[in-house]
Design an enzyme around this catalytic site. Sequence first.
Site, PDB file in Angstrom:
ATOM      1  N   GLY A 123       0.806  -1.215   0.000  1.00 28.81           N
ATOM      2  CA  GLY A 123       0.000   0.000   0.000  1.00 28.81           C
ATOM      3  C   GLY A 123       0.837   1.262   0.000  1.00 28.81           C
ATOM      4  CD  GLU A 146       0.251  -5.440  -2.173  1.00 31.25           C
ATOM      5  OE1 GLU A 146      -0.020  -4.247  -1.929  1.00 31.25           O
ATOM      6  OE2 GLU A 146       1.170  -5.771  -2.959  1.00 31.25           O
TER       7      GLU A 146
END
Length: 272
Positions: A123, A146
């Site tokens: 992020g 991720e």
Amino acid sequence: MQRLQLIHTNFCSNQKVEIERLEEDQIGIIYLNSQTDLNSLSNQMKQELCAAIIELDQDDKIKVLIILSKLNKIFCAGANIKELSDCSYQSQQVSDIFHQIYTVFDSLRKPLIIGVNGAALGGGFELALNGDIIIASEDAKFGLPELKLGVIPGIGGTQRLTQLVGKTTAMKYILTSDLITSQEALNRGIVTNVVKKEHLRDECIKIAKRISEKSLYTLIVAKTAIKNAEELPVSQANKVERQLFNSLLNTQAAKEGVQAFIQKRPPNFKNI
């Protein structure tokens, strides 16, 4: 122009986001400052960051925003893994805090410069990709790890990175979770330029000052036109560009710019 809606939130005493205003230069700086979790995108961090962006976007004295980290080697470590572990499909569908942060960045009217001073992961990389101009320190590193957690990027990473580097290169970075050095990011067009870490803040401010010399309204219109290049078919984007150009012809900024050119002097867009 559409304005962001202010997010009402009660900040804790240990705030994770700080704002600095360089009012003479019409620049607003947002600092990420959460040492305990490496500036991770916790719910508190996301709420404070969204509120700070909205506050500066609605401040008519500010023309340009900058986001920096106060941590020495970390820009943003990405999602808060502990909070993520407690998240279910149902709870994410209800709160959808990632949609909130995506919407706030996407609706930001003013130019945004992001200075990445170290690791920008998950992020954190997606956060950086929201910058209109991204400047990196020499030791900055970017990555979307991720898939190692069994999920995928969820704040626009698969879309924005693909737009910048193309499908096959984005596939490589996302599917392998490989890190991207600052020089590779520069070569791939992910960042605008690379500077020594000690010069990062000054470089961001230097570029922001050059931008802030322009008319605020013209900056907003220019950003809208550039975003259309990504979001609309070429023919439609060109049509909207002409409409936006025509809409500026009778503005105070255009009159000042033309007169300054005729009179061979620098234009003064200070309060325009």
